[in-house]
Design an enzyme around this catalytic site. Structure first.
Site, PDB file in Angstrom:
ATOM      1  N   GLU A 171      -6.944   4.103   7.732  1.00  0.00           N
ATOM      2  CA  GLU A 171      -6.768   5.554   7.538  1.00  0.00           C
ATOM      3  C   GLU A 171      -8.007   6.180   6.917  1.00  0.00           C
ATOM      4  O   GLU A 171      -8.165   7.411   6.950  1.00  0.00           O
ATOM      5  CB  GLU A 171      -5.500   5.797   6.694  1.00  0.00           C
ATOM      6  CG  GLU A 171      -4.248   5.552   7.538  1.00  0.00           C
ATOM      7  CD  GLU A 171      -3.044   5.065   6.775  1.00  0.00           C
ATOM      8  OE1 GLU A 171      -2.987   5.223   5.541  1.00  0.00           O
ATOM      9  OE2 GLU A 171      -2.139   4.500   7.427  1.00  0.00           O
ATOM     10  N   GLY A 225       2.033   1.486  10.798  1.00  0.00           N
ATOM     11  CA  GLY A 225       2.991   2.588  10.727  1.00  0.00           C
ATOM     12  C   GLY A 225       3.663   2.921  12.050  1.00  0.00           C
ATOM     13  O   GLY A 225       4.285   3.972  12.185  1.00  0.00           O
ATOM     14  N   ASN A 241       0.865  -1.188   0.000  1.00  0.00           N
ATOM     15  CA  ASN A 241       0.000   0.000   0.000  1.00  0.00           C
ATOM     16  C   ASN A 241       0.901   1.238   0.000  1.00  0.00           C
ATOM     17  O   ASN A 241       1.514   1.556   1.014  1.00  0.00           O
ATOM     18  CB  ASN A 241      -0.894  -0.037   1.250  1.00  0.00           C
ATOM     19  CG  ASN A 241      -1.729   1.223   1.409  1.00  0.00           C
ATOM     20  OD1 ASN A 241      -1.817   2.042   0.496  1.00  0.00           O
ATOM     21  ND2 ASN A 241      -2.340   1.377   2.574  1.00  0.00           N
ATOM     22  N   SER A 248       3.085  -2.989  10.325  1.00  0.00           N
ATOM     23  CA  SER A 248       4.535  -2.973  10.552  1.00  0.00           C
ATOM     24  C   SER A 248       5.232  -4.273  10.153  1.00  0.00           C
ATOM     25  O   SER A 248       6.202  -4.679  10.787  1.00  0.00           O
ATOM     26  CB  SER A 248       4.843  -2.590  12.005  1.00  0.00           C
ATOM     27  OG  SER A 248       4.359  -1.274  12.265  1.00  0.00           O
TER      28      SER A 248
HETATM   29  C1  PEP Z   1      -0.888  -0.328   5.955  1.00  0.00           C
HETATM   30  O1  PEP Z   1      -0.872   0.834   5.625  1.00  0.00           O
HETATM   31  O2  PEP Z   1      -1.804  -1.069   5.584  1.00  0.00           O
HETATM   32  C2  PEP Z   1       0.191  -0.835   6.785  1.00  0.00           C
HETATM   33  C3  PEP Z   1       0.094  -2.055   7.251  1.00  0.00           C
HETATM   34  O3  PEP Z   1       1.228   0.025   7.036  1.00  0.00           O
HETATM   35  P1  PEP Z   1       2.635  -0.346   7.737  1.00  0.00           P
HETATM   36  O4  PEP Z   1       3.139  -1.613   7.071  1.00  0.00           O
HETATM   37  O5  PEP Z   1       3.512   0.817   7.481  1.00  0.00           O
HETATM   38  O6  PEP Z   1       2.360  -0.570   9.171  1.00  0.00           O
END
Ligand code: PEP
Length: 271
Positions: A108, A184, A11, A224
């Protein structure tokens, strides 16, 4: 034993220009070609979709299906088919770019923009009507987990978004379990907690539809995931791959995550 094909999605959020997206896409395509047993997907921002699809998507510039291609998807679609909805992009428009997938209900949007399960249910309908693979995101906040409500929240998200949709219309569904507090933040759910959440997803799908359907749907983890932890997370039977934000913007890291998903295959002897 389930033989679900691993799915790894990147993503890209609002992080890359068209040129950056194209360069990243070409590197992702190399990794995807090397690991045909993994469904690799990228979700660029809308302005980059046409070029990314043209370079690496399932449908090439001349409209021919490409083998070993990357799944390219939108990060969202409108809950409406068309009309006076300034700033929105319909599922049909996303399909028209050559995309084959779309994210629905990313946290989000759920939490940042207040999208309700009722709206997400309509978006899911739009995605499926237009033949897009919907990647439906569900997951609890930190407060909800602390209050012991994680499983209830996951079930509510699924029941709300899937309301009114038949098992047949949801045949391409991918569910992304993404605990909001892990997105994130550099914090991941423990494999045990993630596996428990994935079992809740499957249990809810079985209650809504059938055990057969629940067993075939791919349920992936997001929050993450990175080059170092991917293989350990994906080694878990319940976890069919990942949805990746930050680490998907670094080609080498995303490639290592794809390798992590591919090692799941060799460990389990599928595909
Ligand atoms: C996401 O945006 O779906 C996500 C899992 O972000 P990150 O891997 O940065 O935690």
């Amino acid at each position: 034993m389930a033989t679900r094909k691993p799915f790894v999605g990147g993503n890209w959020k609002m992080s890359a220009t068209r040129a950056q997206s194209l360069a990243l896409a070409r590197l992702v395509a190399e990794s995807a070609r090397a690991h045909p047993g993994v469904d690799v997907a990228v979700f660029p921002s809308f302005p980059a979709l046409v070029e990314v699809v043209g370079a690496i998507g399932g449908v090439g510039a001349i409209g021919a299906e490409r083998s070993g291609a990357v799944i390219v998807g939108g990060q969202d679609c409108s809950s409406h088919p068309s009309g006076a909805f300034t700033g929105q992009v319909s599922a049909a428009m996303i399909k028209d770019t050559g995309c084959t997938s779309v994210l629905i209900g990313h946290s989000e949007r759920r939490h940042g923009l207040g999208e309700s399960d009722a709206v997400l249910s309509k978006k899911l309908g739009m995605a499926c009507e237009n033949g897009l693979i919907p990647v439906l995101c569900v997951g609890e906040t930190h407060g909800e987990r602390e209050a012991g409500r994680a499983d209830a929240v996951i079930a509510t998200h699924l029941r709300g978004a899937l309301a009114g949709h038949t098992e047949e219309s949801m045949s391409a569904l991918v569910v992304a379990y993404e605990p909001v507090w892990a997105i994130g933040t550099g914090r991941t759910a423990t494999v045990k907690d993630a596996a428990e959440a994935h079992r809740t997803v499957r249990q809810t799908l079985a209650e809504l539809y059938s055990a057969r359907f629940a067993e075939q749907v791919r349920v992936i983890y997001g929050g993450s995931v990175n080059a170092k932890n991917a293989a350990e997370i994906f080694a878990c039977e319940e976890i069919d791959g990942g949805l990746v934000g930050g680490a998907s913007l670094i080609a080498a890291d995303f490639s290592a995550i794809i390798v992590g998903a591919a090692s799941r295959i060799s460990t389990r002897g599928g595909f």
